[in-house]
Design a protein around this motif. Structure first.
Motif, PDB file in Angstrom:
ATOM      1  N   LEU A  56       0.860  -1.185   0.000  1.00 30.32           N
ATOM      2  CA  LEU A  56       0.000   0.000   0.000  1.00 30.32           C
ATOM      3  C   LEU A  56       0.895   1.234   0.000  1.00 30.32           C
ATOM      4  CD1 LEU A  56      -2.809   1.311   0.177  1.00 30.32           C
ATOM      5  CD2 LEU A  56      -2.610   1.159   2.678  1.00 30.32           C
ATOM      6  N   ASP A  58       0.892   5.458  -0.387  1.00 30.17           N
ATOM      7  CA  ASP A  58       0.163   6.722  -0.450  1.00 30.17           C
ATOM      8  C   ASP A  58       0.794   7.597  -1.528  1.00 30.17           C
ATOM      9  OD1 ASP A  58      -1.914   6.585   1.549  1.00 30.17           O
ATOM     10  OD2 ASP A  58      -0.328   6.553   3.045  1.00 30.17           O
ATOM     11  N   ASN A  60       2.126  10.687  -3.356  1.00 27.65           N
ATOM     12  CA  ASN A  60       2.650  12.008  -3.021  1.00 27.65           C
ATOM     13  C   ASN A  60       3.663  12.412  -4.078  1.00 27.65           C
ATOM     14  OD1 ASN A  60       5.209  10.783  -2.260  1.00 27.65           O
ATOM     15  ND2 ASN A  60       4.156  10.136  -0.383  1.00 27.65           N
ATOM     16  N   ALA A 303     -11.176  10.451   0.750  1.00 30.26           N
ATOM     17  CA  ALA A 303      -9.879  10.124   1.340  1.00 30.26           C
ATOM     18  C   ALA A 303      -9.429   8.714   1.000  1.00 30.26           C
ATOM     19  CB  ALA A 303      -9.928  10.299   2.860  1.00 30.26           C
ATOM     20  N   GLN A 304     -10.301   7.931   0.387  1.00 28.63           N
ATOM     21  CA  GLN A 304      -9.992   6.525   0.124  1.00 28.63           C
ATOM     22  C   GLN A 304     -10.233   6.197  -1.356  1.00 28.63           C
ATOM     23  OE1 GLN A 304      -8.591   4.784   2.511  1.00 28.63           O
ATOM     24  NE2 GLN A 304      -8.941   6.352   4.066  1.00 28.63           N
ATOM     25  N   TYR A 306      -8.433   4.376  -4.465  1.00 27.60           N
ATOM     26  CA  TYR A 306      -7.351   3.402  -4.637  1.00 27.60           C
ATOM     27  C   TYR A 306      -7.124   3.099  -6.117  1.00 27.60           C
ATOM     28  CZ  TYR A 306      -8.117   2.571   0.346  1.00 27.60           C
ATOM     29  OH  TYR A 306      -8.251   2.720   1.701  1.00 27.60           O
ATOM     30  N   PHE A 335      -2.141   1.903  -4.762  1.00 23.26           N
ATOM     31  CA  PHE A 335      -1.842   3.308  -4.501  1.00 23.26           C
ATOM     32  C   PHE A 335      -3.088   3.968  -3.912  1.00 23.26           C
ATOM     33  CE2 PHE A 335       1.040   2.153  -7.945  1.00 23.26           C
ATOM     34  CZ  PHE A 335       2.249   2.668  -7.493  1.00 23.26           C
ATOM     35  N   ARG A 336      -2.878   4.790  -2.899  1.00 31.05           N
ATOM     36  CA  ARG A 336      -4.021   5.455  -2.248  1.00 31.05           C
ATOM     37  C   ARG A 336      -3.887   6.968  -2.410  1.00 31.05           C
ATOM     38  NH1 ARG A 336      -5.008   3.965   3.843  1.00 31.05           N
ATOM     39  NH2 ARG A 336      -2.877   4.778   3.995  1.00 31.05           N
ATOM     40  N   ALA A 337      -4.984   7.593  -2.850  1.00 27.39           N
ATOM     41  CA  ALA A 337      -5.025   9.041  -3.011  1.00 27.39           C
ATOM     42  C   ALA A 337      -6.033   9.632  -2.033  1.00 27.39           C
ATOM     43  CB  ALA A 337      -5.398   9.408  -4.446  1.00 27.39           C
ATOM     44  N   ASN A 338      -5.583  10.554  -1.217  1.00 23.23           N
ATOM     45  CA  ASN A 338      -6.457  11.234  -0.253  1.00 23.23           C
ATOM     46  C   ASN A 338      -6.893  12.554  -0.859  1.00 23.23           C
ATOM     47  OD1 ASN A 338      -7.764  12.407   1.885  1.00 23.23           O
ATOM     48  ND2 ASN A 338      -5.953  12.611   3.188  1.00 23.23           N
ATOM     49  N   ASP A 341      -7.258  16.057   0.900  1.00 23.48           N
ATOM     50  CA  ASP A 341      -6.107  16.941   0.990  1.00 23.48           C
ATOM     51  C   ASP A 341      -6.027  17.748  -0.302  1.00 23.48           C
ATOM     52  OD1 ASP A 341      -3.688  18.206   1.157  1.00 23.48           O
ATOM     53  OD2 ASP A 341      -2.535  16.408   1.667  1.00 23.48           O
ATOM     54  N   THR A 344      -3.325  17.001  -2.907  1.00 18.67           N
ATOM     55  CA  THR A 344      -3.360  15.730  -3.632  1.00 18.67           C
ATOM     56  C   THR A 344      -3.970  15.898  -5.014  1.00 18.67           C
ATOM     57  OG1 THR A 344      -3.590  14.572  -1.522  1.00 18.67           O
ATOM     58  CG2 THR A 344      -4.066  13.303  -3.488  1.00 18.67           C
TER      59      THR A 344
END
Length: 400
Positions: A56, A58, A60, A303-304, A306, A335-338, A341, A344
């Motif tokens: 996993l 995140d 950035n 926030a979730q 993927y 990959f997780r994109a929030n 934010d 992001t």
């Protein structure tokens, strides 16, 4: 008799319940019960179902530095020749040549003394093809091995064989038709054919152009070069953008142009679920979400978000990850994109999508709560129906 009546009533009630919850197929319990063999997932000591381990990550700005270049192979790196000179083409079986013999003066082997007015002291022999054995024939010199040799080598041998008969012979060989130095261009081109290599040198894009160019969009086209059992494959756009990859072709090369429809899938709380085509040369995550209808305000958890993808082990090493838990060179990654934010969104506009990616947008916690409350809200009516059925059953028994 009363016992019989109660049994009938209970059976009738059960059947009514079954009718109320009818299904379009067999229940999962019945499928399991009637299976001749059941293979269940093996569980580890911790009770976790053994399956496919994944990483996993995140999303950035630091991750973006390692995701920009998705080119996995290189033609120039596999075969060389990107910056080299024009490759020489030896003679080969099937080539059509013409031999001219020059002598320093008349009265020699080929030029008679009474030649009269003529443009020069030479004679041009009839055209001939290099035969299956790789030979040509020159009068008074006999059969000369030509296939696999360069023109100057063959000229020199003929001169040596005629030296004792002709007057200072000089030989000139002209190659009229090249049949041994051809490249097969196949696949998604407008005119698949064998292309003759120019003696001035032909590059990959040259022979693709001679085959009529692409019959598919540039962005979805990939070029594979096969030479002596080795192959390398790159995208057509990368070939155009990188001159070093546009190498000279060699005799008997095979070039295959293939169209690969690049798609990704979107599931969950996105505006639309399904498979989507890239359509763009360089599709980014933000564009992909937009094509899938964005996020549903009533369901999605921003926030979730993927992205499921298989990446190379080398990428995780560059990110400083411990890859000891993974076997092989391909590693499943989520990959997780929030998107709660704000920054992001800038990252999402630069995150490159790849063919076969899966985007999954989860439901928000509030959505799951609403589902639970809807379920709870349906319980009283169901309970009331059961109570009513029970009272009706008691009354029927008393009346009986």
């Amino acid at each position: 008799m009363r016992l019989l009546t109660v049994s009938v009533l209970l059976a009738t009630t059960a059947l009514a319940g079954c009718a109320a919850t009818s299904a379009s197929g067999p229940a999962s319990s019945k499928i399991e019960a009637q299976a001749a063999l059941k293979i269940e997932p093996v569980k580890t000591n911790g009770g976790k179902t053994a399956g496919l381990d994944y990483a996993l990550i995140d999303i950035n700005s630091a991750v973006l530095n390692y995701l920009g270049d998705t080119t996995s192979t290189t033609i120039a790196g596999s075969f060389g020749g990107g910056k080299g000179g024009i490759p020489s083409l030896p003679l080969g079986v099937g080539d059509v040549i013409q031999v001219s013999v020059f002598e320093s003066q008349a009265g020699g082997l080929f030029i008679p003394a009474d030649a009269g007015s003529r443009p020069g002291n030479y004679i041009t022999l009839p055209q001939q093809s290099i035969d299956r054995e790789g030979n040509i024939t020159v009068p008074y010199a006999g059969k000369i091995r030509a296939s696999g040799r360069f023109i100057d080598e063959v000229q020199k041998e003929i001169e040596e064989r005629l030296a004792n008969r002709a007057i200072e012979p000089q030989i000139m060989i002209s190659r009229l038709t090249i049949r041994s130095a051809q490249v097969a261009v196949l696949g998604d081109v407008n005119n698949a054919a064998k292309i003759q290599i120019s003696e001035g040198g032909s590059r990959i894009l040259d022979v693709i152009s001679e085959a009529g160019g692409l019959s598919a969009p540039n962005v979805e086209s990939y070029v594979t070069l096969t030479r002596r059992g080795r192959s390398a494959r790159i995208s057509y756009n990368h070939l155009i953008a990188t001159p070093a990859e546009n190498i000279y072709v060699a005799p008997n090369d095979t070039i295959i142009v293939e169209r690969e429809r690049r798609t990704y899938m979107a599931f969950g709380a996105s505006g639309a679920n399904g498979r989507f085509e890239f359509e763009d040369a360089d599709l980014k995550l933000a564009d992909a979400l937009g094509k899938a209808g964005g996020l549903l305000d009533s369901r999605a958890d921003p926030a979730q978000v993927y992205i499921y993808r298989t990446v190379s082990r080398e990428l995780l090493v560059k990110l400083g990850a411990n890859v000891s838990k993974f076997q092989g060179e391909a590693v499943p990654v989520v990959f997780r994109a929030n998107l709660r934010d704000p920054s992001t969104f800038f990252v999402a506009s630069k995150f490159p999508m790849q063919h076969g990616d899966i985007i999954y947008v989860t439901n928000s916690t509030a959505t799951e709560l609403y589902k639970f409350l809807d379920l709870v809200g349906s319980v009283p009516s169901t309970a009331a129906d059961v109570s009513a059925n029970a009272r009706s059953t008691r009354l029927n028994i008393k009346n009986f």
